[in-house]
Write an enzyme that holds these catalytic residues in place. Structure first.
Site, mmCIF file in Angstrom:
data_model
loop_
_atom_site.group_PDB
_atom_site.id
_atom_site.type_symbol
_atom_site.label_atom_id
_atom_site.label_comp_id
_atom_site.label_asym_id
_atom_site.label_seq_id
_atom_site.Cartn_x
_atom_site.Cartn_y
_atom_site.Cartn_z
ATOM 1 N N TYR A 48 8.678 35.732 90.215
ATOM 2 C CA TYR A 48 9.824 35.102 89.550
ATOM 3 C C TYR A 48 9.364 33.870 88.776
ATOM 4 O O TYR A 48 9.764 32.752 89.067
ATOM 5 C CB TYR A 48 10.863 34.748 90.613
ATOM 6 C CG TYR A 48 12.244 34.400 90.102
ATOM 7 C CD1 TYR A 48 12.680 34.752 88.836
ATOM 8 C CD2 TYR A 48 13.135 33.711 90.917
ATOM 9 C CE1 TYR A 48 13.944 34.435 88.389
ATOM 10 C CE2 TYR A 48 14.413 33.386 90.496
ATOM 11 C CZ TYR A 48 14.809 33.756 89.221
ATOM 12 O OH TYR A 48 16.074 33.433 88.786
ATOM 13 N N THR A 69 7.302 28.040 101.498
ATOM 14 C CA THR A 69 8.537 28.341 100.782
ATOM 15 C C THR A 69 9.705 27.724 101.533
ATOM 16 O O THR A 69 9.646 27.574 102.759
ATOM 17 C CB THR A 69 8.754 29.857 100.618
ATOM 18 O OG1 THR A 69 10.009 30.075 99.949
ATOM 19 C CG2 THR A 69 8.776 30.590 101.954
ATOM 20 N N SER A 115 12.666 29.162 101.115
ATOM 21 C CA SER A 115 13.589 30.294 101.139
ATOM 22 C C SER A 115 13.362 31.162 102.371
ATOM 23 O O SER A 115 12.261 31.669 102.590
ATOM 24 C CB SER A 115 13.406 31.140 99.870
ATOM 25 O OG SER A 115 13.938 32.442 100.044
ATOM 26 N N LYS A 116 14.408 31.346 103.153
ATOM 27 C CA LYS A 116 14.301 32.192 104.352
ATOM 28 C C LYS A 116 13.984 33.641 103.976
ATOM 29 O O LYS A 116 13.165 34.291 104.626
ATOM 30 C CB LYS A 116 15.615 32.140 105.145
ATOM 31 C CG LYS A 116 15.933 30.777 105.738
ATOM 32 C CD LYS A 116 17.311 30.784 106.395
ATOM 33 C CE LYS A 116 17.687 29.405 106.914
ATOM 34 N NZ LYS A 116 19.067 29.382 107.454
ATOM 35 N N CYS A 162 18.127 30.695 78.550
ATOM 36 C CA CYS A 162 16.793 30.113 78.742
ATOM 37 C C CYS A 162 15.778 30.733 77.789
ATOM 38 O O CYS A 162 14.883 30.039 77.285
ATOM 39 C CB CYS A 162 16.336 30.283 80.191
ATOM 40 S SG CYS A 162 17.098 29.118 81.333
#
Length: 287
Positions: free
Chosen positions: A33, A94, A96-97, A269
């Site tokens: 990402y 990270t 993020s779980k 974006c």
């Protein structure tokens, strides 16, 4: 320096823990990402993402047996590539779980004697010595007030010959936009507010000068800076195209509101990168 160095768990989880299934609808199979690197015109998105990872890893001077720290490791593609290509041990951080669980599962499935760990933690909580550091698409989330602390921590845990590869979106100051002849439109102001409140809460892309000055103050030497600006516009175009192709699935997994929000984010974006309001750079920083 800031006193409270608690990682921004809530800000990051608000975006990255939306749903792995949702992100799979538009990301490539490696689930990378961040900006891809289209070395050749005929590259698929997956090939270009691997090329970006190879570009970053190739600047670190990795040797077999070293330990690589990946700050903001995402779904783990960079670490898995580092193990396969360089025979290095890896540690991923990270907030993020979902990402931590995904990376742990992929590590468990790997047949290698090399050490591989993923921690649900921020760099603020990490103090172990490592040989090299890579950070792709995470610096934007730290906040300007933590830049000095981040570079100090990275410098502290690296050896005398250590290298930090920092891949981050970079922005322009208002004056730089004027100097570049970029109009300060109402659309721009509204879109940037939308990104900061609805897509990446807490996100603050640095300027190139911020990275260069703050890293130098800590003792790092910038040995190379490489812009990938047109590559991010193309990456975002492909993400938007893929999400649009999976519109019904996206709405079923999340909602029409989330689908529309992400389409607005991805297409907007892409426009910012194409016009030149924002850039993305790889900074090679040697201790």
């Amino acid at each position: 320096m800031v006193n409270d160095l608690t990682p921004h768990f809530e800000d990051v989880q608000a975006h990255y823990d939306l749903s792995d299934d949702f992100f799979r609808l538009f990301l490539d199979p490696t689930q990378t990402y961040s900006c891809a690197h289209f070395e050749r015109e005929d590259m698929t998105l997956e090939e270009a993402q691997i090329a970006k990872i190879d570009l970053a890893l190739g600047k670190l001077g990795l040797q077999p047996g070293m330990t690589l720290l990946d700050i903001g490791c995402g779904w783990g593609a960079t670490m898995r590539r580092a193990i396969a290509q360089y025979d290095v041990n890896v540690v991923g951080l990270t907030l993020s779980k979902n990402q931590a669980a995904h990376v742990q599962k992929s590590f468990d499935e790997m047949d290698t004697p090399l050490d591989r760990r993923v921690l649900l933690a921020g760099w603020e909580q990490f103090n172990e010595p490592v040989d090299r550091i890579v950070s792709i698409g995470a610096f934007e989330h730290f906040g300007h007030d933590r830049h000095a602390d981040f570079f100090a921590r990275a410098h502290k845990i690296l050896p005398p010959d250590g290298v930090l590869l920092l891949h981050t979106i970079t922005g322009l100051t208002r004056q730089q936009m004027v100097d570049h002849g970029l109009p300060l439109t109402l659309w721009l102001a509204r879109f940037l507010k939308f990104i900061a409140t609805e897509i990446f809460p807490g996100g603050q892309p640095p300027t190139i000068e911020m990275v260069e000055e703050q890293s130098a103050k800590t003792g790092f030497t910038l040995t190379r800076r490489q812009s990938l600006q047109p590559h991010y516009a193309r990456t975002l175009d492909l993400w938007a195209e893929a999400l649009q192709e999976h519109k019904s699935e996206a709405i079923a997994i999340q909602s029409e509101e989330v689908y529309e929000r992400y389409m607005k984010y991805l297409t907007g974006c892409a426009k910012l990168f194409r016009v030149g309001y924002i850039d993305v750079n790889q900074f090679t920083l040697a201790k």
